[in-house]
Scaffold this motif. Structure first.
Motif, short mmCIF file in Angstrom:
data_model
loop_
_atom_site.label_atom_id
_atom_site.label_comp_id
_atom_site.label_asym_id
_atom_site.label_seq_id
_atom_site.Cartn_x
_atom_site.Cartn_y
_atom_site.Cartn_z
N GLU A 185 -4.40 2.28 -1.97
CA GLU A 185 -3.97 4.33 -1.81
C GLU A 185 -4.47 4.38 -1.04
OE1 GLU A 185 -2.94 6.17 -6.06
OE2 GLU A 185 -2.11 3.97 -6.55
N CYS A 186 -3.11 5.28 -0.14
CA CYS A 186 -4.33 6.12 0.96
C CYS A 186 -3.86 7.69 0.65
CB CYS A 186 -3.66 5.46 1.94
SG CYS A 186 -4.59 4.19 2.83
N GLU A 187 -4.34 9.08 1.15
CA GLU A 187 -4.19 9.93 0.83
C GLU A 187 -3.60 11.02 2.58
OE1 GLU A 187 -7.16 12.97 -0.28
OE2 GLU A 187 -6.20 11.76 -2.02
N SER A 188 -5.17 9.95 3.66
CA SER A 188 -5.00 10.42 4.67
C SER A 188 -4.13 9.61 4.82
CB SER A 188 -6.21 11.24 5.18
OG SER A 188 -6.18 11.26 6.02
N LEU B 2 -6.64 -5.12 4.62
CA LEU B 2 -5.74 -5.67 3.84
C LEU B 2 -4.87 -6.81 4.29
CD1 LEU B 2 -6.05 -2.89 1.25
CD2 LEU B 2 -7.56 -4.67 1.11
N SER B 3 -3.94 -6.73 5.35
CA SER B 3 -2.78 -6.91 5.64
C SER B 3 -1.99 -6.74 4.50
CB SER B 3 -3.48 -8.59 6.30
OG SER B 3 -4.77 -8.48 7.20
N PRO B 4 -1.19 -5.88 4.37
CA PRO B 4 -0.23 -6.11 3.24
C PRO B 4 1.17 -5.69 3.82
CG PRO B 4 -1.02 -3.66 4.24
CD PRO B 4 -2.09 -4.81 4.90
N PRO C 193 -1.09 13.86 -4.56
CA PRO C 193 -1.42 13.16 -6.01
C PRO C 193 0.12 12.77 -6.95
CG PRO C 193 -2.75 14.92 -6.22
CD PRO C 193 -1.92 15.29 -4.76
N ALA C 194 0.74 13.73 -7.47
CA ALA C 194 1.13 13.30 -8.26
C ALA C 194 2.33 12.39 -7.20
CB ALA C 194 2.45 14.47 -8.46
N GLY C 195 2.90 12.66 -5.78
CA GLY C 195 3.40 11.50 -5.19
C GLY C 195 2.70 9.75 -5.81
N ARG C 196 2.14 10.29 -5.43
CA ARG C 196 1.19 8.39 -5.80
C ARG C 196 1.84 8.50 -7.05
NH1 ARG C 196 -2.79 11.04 -2.62
NH2 ARG C 196 -4.34 11.27 -4.90
N ALA C 197 1.29 8.62 -8.33
CA ALA C 197 1.24 8.79 -9.32
C ALA C 197 2.82 7.97 -9.95
CB ALA C 197 0.77 9.45 -10.56
N ASN C 198 3.69 8.77 -8.85
CA ASN C 198 5.04 8.49 -9.20
C ASN C 198 5.08 6.34 -8.80
OD1 ASN C 198 7.35 8.09 -9.97
ND2 ASN C 198 8.88 9.32 -8.82
N LEU C 199 5.07 6.83 -7.27
CA LEU C 199 5.00 5.63 -6.86
C LEU C 199 4.07 4.64 -7.64
CD1 LEU C 199 5.04 6.33 -3.89
CD2 LEU C 199 6.90 5.34 -4.08
N ILE D 294 1.02 -0.88 0.19
CA ILE D 294 0.09 -0.44 0.03
C ILE D 294 1.08 1.20 -0.27
CG2 ILE D 294 -1.82 -0.75 1.19
CD1 ILE D 294 -1.28 0.06 3.44
N VAL D 295 0.57 2.56 -0.46
CA VAL D 295 1.21 3.24 -0.64
C VAL D 295 0.45 4.52 0.30
CG1 VAL D 295 1.48 5.71 -2.04
CG2 VAL D 295 2.19 3.22 -2.96
N LEU D 296 1.01 5.45 1.33
CA LEU D 296 0.56 6.01 1.85
C LEU D 296 0.70 7.75 1.95
CD1 LEU D 296 -1.46 7.68 3.73
CD2 LEU D 296 -0.10 7.14 5.90
N GLU D 297 0.38 8.29 0.70
CA GLU D 297 1.05 9.52 -0.26
C GLU D 297 0.00 10.65 -0.29
OE1 GLU D 297 2.85 12.64 -1.15
OE2 GLU D 297 4.43 10.89 -1.26
#
Length: 84
Positions: free
Chosen positions: A34-37, A48-50, A13-19, A7-10
């Motif tokens: 993907e999480c933004e908060s 999800l147990s990542p 939006p540009a950072g999430r897109a890059n990852l 999972i990505v926590l960023e």
């Protein structure tokens, strides 16, 4: 072989897109959320147990380290810190 669930926590939006783009080239890593908060993190980890977390250090309202430490140690995924 079972893929590594990530999972990505960023908050940016540009950072999430890059990852997302970087992870798309890694066949053994499955991006499952993907999480933004930072306040979403414990719920998403519980659901999800990542295996892996890409975590932005600077987030609004709560820094990434505090957010990660709020997840119980027994369910906390391996964490890679990311920042601009």
């Amino acid at each position: 072989m079972k893929p590594i669930r990530a999972i990505v926590l960023e908050d940016e939006p540009a950072g999430r897109a890059n990852l997302r783009k970087l992870l798309a080239d890694e066949g053994d890593i499955q991006l499952c959320a993907e999480c933004e908060s930072p306040f979403e993190l414990d719920r998403v980890v519980e659901e999800l147990s990542p295996d892996l977390l890409f975590l932005d250090v600077q987030l609004p309202g709560r820094d990434g380290i505090t957010a990660a430490l709020a997840v119980p140690a027994e369910t906390r995924p391996v964490t890679i810190l990311v920042t601009a």
